[in-house]
Design a protein around this motif. Structure first.
Motif, PDB file in Angstrom:
ATOM      1  N   PHE A  39       0.832  -1.203   0.000  1.00  0.00           N
ATOM      2  CA  PHE A  39       0.000   0.000   0.000  1.00  0.00           C
ATOM      3  C   PHE A  39       0.866   1.253   0.000  1.00  0.00           C
ATOM      4  CE2 PHE A  39      -2.535  -3.255   2.245  1.00  0.00           C
ATOM      5  CZ  PHE A  39      -3.619  -3.312   1.380  1.00  0.00           C
ATOM      6  N   ARG A  40       0.357   2.282  -0.660  1.00  0.00           N
ATOM      7  CA  ARG A  40       0.968   3.608  -0.568  1.00  0.00           C
ATOM      8  C   ARG A  40      -0.104   4.575  -0.077  1.00  0.00           C
ATOM      9  NH1 ARG A  40       4.703   6.888  -4.980  1.00  0.00           N
ATOM     10  NH2 ARG A  40       5.221   8.629  -3.585  1.00  0.00           N
ATOM     11  N   THR A  41       0.129   5.161   1.071  1.00  0.00           N
ATOM     12  CA  THR A  41      -0.860   6.026   1.711  1.00  0.00           C
ATOM     13  C   THR A  41      -0.412   7.478   1.794  1.00  0.00           C
ATOM     14  OG1 THR A  41       0.093   5.399   3.853  1.00  0.00           O
ATOM     15  CG2 THR A  41      -1.840   4.163   3.096  1.00  0.00           C
ATOM     16  N   ARG A  42       0.860   7.742   1.477  1.00  0.00           N
ATOM     17  CA  ARG A  42       1.393   9.106   1.546  1.00  0.00           C
ATOM     18  C   ARG A  42       2.342   9.340   0.387  1.00  0.00           C
ATOM     19  NH1 ARG A  42       1.029   7.373   6.784  1.00  0.00           N
ATOM     20  NH2 ARG A  42      -0.053   8.765   8.247  1.00  0.00           N
ATOM     21  N   GLN A  43       2.649  10.620   0.166  1.00  0.00           N
ATOM     22  CA  GLN A  43       3.567  10.966  -0.912  1.00  0.00           C
ATOM     23  C   GLN A  43       4.962  10.440  -0.618  1.00  0.00           C
ATOM     24  OE1 GLN A  43       2.716  12.216  -3.749  1.00  0.00           O
ATOM     25  NE2 GLN A  43       4.794  12.360  -4.606  1.00  0.00           N
ATOM     26  N   ALA A  51      18.613   5.277   1.877  1.00  0.00           N
ATOM     27  CA  ALA A  51      19.540   5.669   0.813  1.00  0.00           C
ATOM     28  C   ALA A  51      19.913   4.479  -0.066  1.00  0.00           C
ATOM     29  CB  ALA A  51      20.807   6.282   1.425  1.00  0.00           C
ATOM     30  N   GLY A  52      19.908   4.702  -1.372  1.00  0.00           N
ATOM     31  CA  GLY A  52      20.346   3.677  -2.315  1.00  0.00           C
ATOM     32  C   GLY A  52      19.331   2.593  -2.584  1.00  0.00           C
ATOM     33  N   VAL A  53      18.118   2.730  -2.040  1.00  0.00           N
ATOM     34  CA  VAL A  53      17.088   1.695  -2.171  1.00  0.00           C
ATOM     35  C   VAL A  53      15.972   2.191  -3.087  1.00  0.00           C
ATOM     36  CG1 VAL A  53      15.367   0.319  -0.929  1.00  0.00           C
ATOM     37  CG2 VAL A  53      17.594   0.782   0.120  1.00  0.00           C
ATOM     38  N   ARG A  54      15.596   1.365  -4.045  1.00  0.00           N
ATOM     39  CA  ARG A  54      14.454   1.699  -4.907  1.00  0.00           C
ATOM     40  C   ARG A  54      13.152   1.371  -4.188  1.00  0.00           C
ATOM     41  NH1 ARG A  54      14.368  -1.817  -8.485  1.00  0.00           N
ATOM     42  NH2 ARG A  54      16.274  -2.970  -8.011  1.00  0.00           N
ATOM     43  N   MET A  55      12.181   2.255  -4.311  1.00  0.00           N
ATOM     44  CA  MET A  55      10.887   2.079  -3.660  1.00  0.00           C
ATOM     45  C   MET A  55       9.800   2.026  -4.731  1.00  0.00           C
ATOM     46  SD  MET A  55      11.334   2.430  -0.167  1.00  0.00           S
ATOM     47  CE  MET A  55       9.791   3.088   0.437  1.00  0.00           C
ATOM     48  N   ARG A  56       8.873   1.099  -4.579  1.00  0.00           N
ATOM     49  CA  ARG A  56       7.679   1.113  -5.412  1.00  0.00           C
ATOM     50  C   ARG A  56       6.507   0.532  -4.641  1.00  0.00           C
ATOM     51  NH1 ARG A  56       6.921  -3.646  -9.034  1.00  0.00           N
ATOM     52  NH2 ARG A  56       8.547  -5.201  -8.650  1.00  0.00           N
ATOM     53  N   HIS A  57       5.309   0.724  -5.164  1.00  0.00           N
ATOM     54  CA  HIS A  57       4.112   0.270  -4.465  1.00  0.00           C
ATOM     55  C   HIS A  57       3.205  -0.474  -5.435  1.00  0.00           C
ATOM     56  CE1 HIS A  57       3.056   4.163  -6.256  1.00  0.00           C
ATOM     57  NE2 HIS A  57       1.829   3.678  -6.357  1.00  0.00           N
ATOM     58  N   LEU A  58       2.230  -1.172  -4.871  1.00  0.00           N
ATOM     59  CA  LEU A  58       1.319  -1.983  -5.681  1.00  0.00           C
ATOM     60  C   LEU A  58      -0.106  -1.443  -5.691  1.00  0.00           C
ATOM     61  CD1 LEU A  58       2.544  -5.530  -4.539  1.00  0.00           C
ATOM     62  CD2 LEU A  58       3.340  -4.175  -6.504  1.00  0.00           C
ATOM     63  N   VAL A  59      -0.540  -0.869  -4.588  1.00  0.00           N
ATOM     64  CA  VAL A  59      -1.905  -0.330  -4.478  1.00  0.00           C
ATOM     65  C   VAL A  59      -1.810   1.101  -3.953  1.00  0.00           C
ATOM     66  CG1 VAL A  59      -4.153  -0.561  -3.363  1.00  0.00           C
ATOM     67  CG2 VAL A  59      -2.902  -2.617  -4.086  1.00  0.00           C
ATOM     68  N   ASP A  60      -2.337   2.049  -4.702  1.00  0.00           N
ATOM     69  CA  ASP A  60      -2.245   3.462  -4.352  1.00  0.00           C
ATOM     70  C   ASP A  60      -3.517   3.909  -3.645  1.00  0.00           C
ATOM     71  OD1 ASP A  60      -1.878   6.209  -4.231  1.00  0.00           O
ATOM     72  OD2 ASP A  60      -1.015   6.352  -6.237  1.00  0.00           O
ATOM     73  N   ASP A  67      -3.479   7.652  -9.861  1.00  0.00           N
ATOM     74  CA  ASP A  67      -3.513   6.186  -9.844  1.00  0.00           C
ATOM     75  C   ASP A  67      -4.295   5.645  -8.648  1.00  0.00           C
ATOM     76  OD1 ASP A  67      -1.820   5.982 -12.141  1.00  0.00           O
ATOM     77  OD2 ASP A  67      -0.102   6.454 -10.854  1.00  0.00           O
ATOM     78  N   PHE A  68      -5.158   6.461  -8.056  1.00  0.00           N
ATOM     79  CA  PHE A  68      -5.908   6.085  -6.855  1.00  0.00           C
ATOM     80  C   PHE A  68      -6.689   4.791  -7.078  1.00  0.00           C
ATOM     81  CE2 PHE A  68      -9.871   6.718  -4.220  1.00  0.00           C
ATOM     82  CZ  PHE A  68      -9.260   6.474  -2.996  1.00  0.00           C
ATOM     83  N   ILE A 100      -0.206  -8.331  -5.942  1.00  0.00           N
ATOM     84  CA  ILE A 100       0.942  -9.033  -5.351  1.00  0.00           C
ATOM     85  C   ILE A 100       1.336 -10.211  -6.230  1.00  0.00           C
ATOM     86  CG2 ILE A 100       1.798 -10.321  -3.363  1.00  0.00           C
ATOM     87  CD1 ILE A 100      -0.135  -8.670  -1.625  1.00  0.00           C
ATOM     88  N   GLY A 101       0.330 -10.930  -6.731  1.00  0.00           N
ATOM     89  CA  GLY A 101       0.610 -12.071  -7.604  1.00  0.00           C
ATOM     90  C   GLY A 101       1.355 -11.665  -8.864  1.00  0.00           C
TER      91      GLY A 101
END
Length: 426
Positions: A39-43, A51-60, A67-68, A100-101
């Protein structure tokens, strides 16, 4: 190595988020690391972006986002994959099953790591053949209900490894769940060195921190402190943390503080992050929990140079504190014992400072670099073993079918129970 961590919500606040960020940032110095938040709940993440880590989400779930997903029709359909006994179950749906699948079936990582039971089950059932599959447990086996333990006993057999945060819990998984071929290791949470000067032991302040929930037994701490302040009225107690939406625990603690006439001596400080600047304003830390899966706040206090008085509850404190050297362990639920240990440190300046120095030194073993080194070794060994042998396709198929059947049976049971409740309400 390319390592992918799957988190419930990387944009909130919590111990699992914090320790995952610590580990991911350290591993990113030598490896390709990503954190995938269901889940992504905030900006932006409330605890900062490692640092140095890529972040992504599945459900906005950000209202106003282009993309709500909050109104997606599949959010109203119950999840079929996420473990039915996991306490976050109601937040998952047919939409999360799908997202997730898709992520797990397309994953090109060498290692995929789940960070809670429901997500570990997703990895077990949906990850494609290829990546090493690791399920992290940040809670204890005993804290899981009967249903969840049954699910894990079936689903975790599809993982390559399970890691727990204490050796005591690792023993429980080895002896009580039948997981042949699954490696089980204990790897504690990591806590970085404080960015402030450690406490010098001179402040007449006792500090406690953690969510205001009944399991933390702050009522016992307040009662014990009443005995401390009766002999030493110049000492103070500060409790940091917020409660749940009901505010019941905070209300109960406030009433107790007033009943014991401690309004001027005990303060409920609310939630503060980062907490290290508050730890070093004290000279003693206290943890009076009924149970702990690990004890992040204990390590945080020790990394700031505070000796910790803690209940010797299952499972974490006894694996962190060396009783009489860098802190004190007392029986759970014993107000007299808590008060006695606090008074021992309050009344002996030399002992308090000596234990504080010992706490600072011993807590270095939880430094992210050391914990990352242990995790890296486990991942490397698993990867070498994984490439050197082939898992039985038939075995995995049978286990997946059995797991799906169990999940379906629980879903039918829940549906029947809901219909009965609805008829009774009518």
């Amino acid at each position: 190595m390319h390592i992918s961590f799957l988190l419930h919500n990387a944009y909130g606040i919590g111990g699992t988020i914090r320790t995952t960020f610590n580990l991911a940032e350290t591993l990113a110095e030598h490896h390709d690391i990503e954190i995938v938040s269901v889940f992504r709940t905030r900006q932006r993440p409330m605890m900062g972006t490692p640092a140095g880590v890529r972040m992504r989400h599945l459900v906005d779930l950000r209202e106003g986002s282009p993309d709500f997903d909050g109104e997606h029709p599949d959010r109203d359909l119950p999840a079929r994959v996420f473990a039915s006994g996991d306490g976050r179950r109601k937040q998952y749906s047919r939409l999360t099953d799908t997202r997730i699948g898709e992520y797990l079936r397309s994953l090109e990582a060498d290692v995929v790591v789940g960070t809670r039971p429901g997500l570990n089950v997703h990895i077990a059932r949906q990850a494609r053949r290829g990546p090493v599959r690791v399920g992290q447990e940040h809670l204890t086996l005993d804290s899981h209900g009967h249903r969840l333990r049954r699910e894990l006993g079936s689903q975790y057999a599809l993982l390559d490894a399970v890691t727990t945060v204490t050796e005591a819990d690792a023993r429980a998984y080895r002896t009580r769940l039948r997981l042949p071929g699954v490696r089980i290791d204990a790897v504690p949470n990591s806590v970085p060195a404080a960015s402030v000067e450690p406490a010098d032991g001179s402040a007449k302040v006792i500090v406690a921190a953690g969510r205001l929930t009944p399991v933390k037994r702050y009522d016992l701490l307040v009662q014990a402190f009443a005995k401390v302040v009766a002999a030493h009225p110049d000492w103070r107690l500060r409790i940091y943390g917020s409660g749940d939406a009901t505010g019941n625990e905070q209300t109960a603690l406030s009433l107790l503080i007033r009943e014991l006439a401690l309004v001027d001596q005990v303060s409920l400080m609310g939630s503060v992050s980062p907490l290290e600047r508050e730890w070093v304003k004290g000279s003693i830390a206290a943890s009076t929990s009924r149970t702990e899966s690990f004890g992040m706040t204990i390590v945080e206090a020790m990394r700031c140079g505070l000796p910790v008085v803690s209940t010797d509850c299952p499972n974490g404190p006894r694996e962190i504190i060396d009783d009489g050297v860098d802190g004190r362990l007392v029986p759970p639920g014993d107000v007299e014992a808590i008060a006695g240990a606090l008074l021992e440190l309050v009344e002996d300046d030399d002992l308090r400072r000596r234990m504080g120095r010992a706490a600072l030194a011993s807590s270095a073993r939880f430094d992210p670099a050391r914990i990352a080194e242990r995790q890296e070794a486990i991942f490397t060994e698993l990867l070498a073993d994984h490439r050197g042998r082939s898992r039985s396709v038939l075995r995995d198929s049978v286990l997946r079918t059995r797991g799906a059947a169990m999940g379906g049976a629980y879903a039918l049971r829940d549906k029947a129970a809901a219909q009965i409740s609805k008829r009774r309400a009518a």
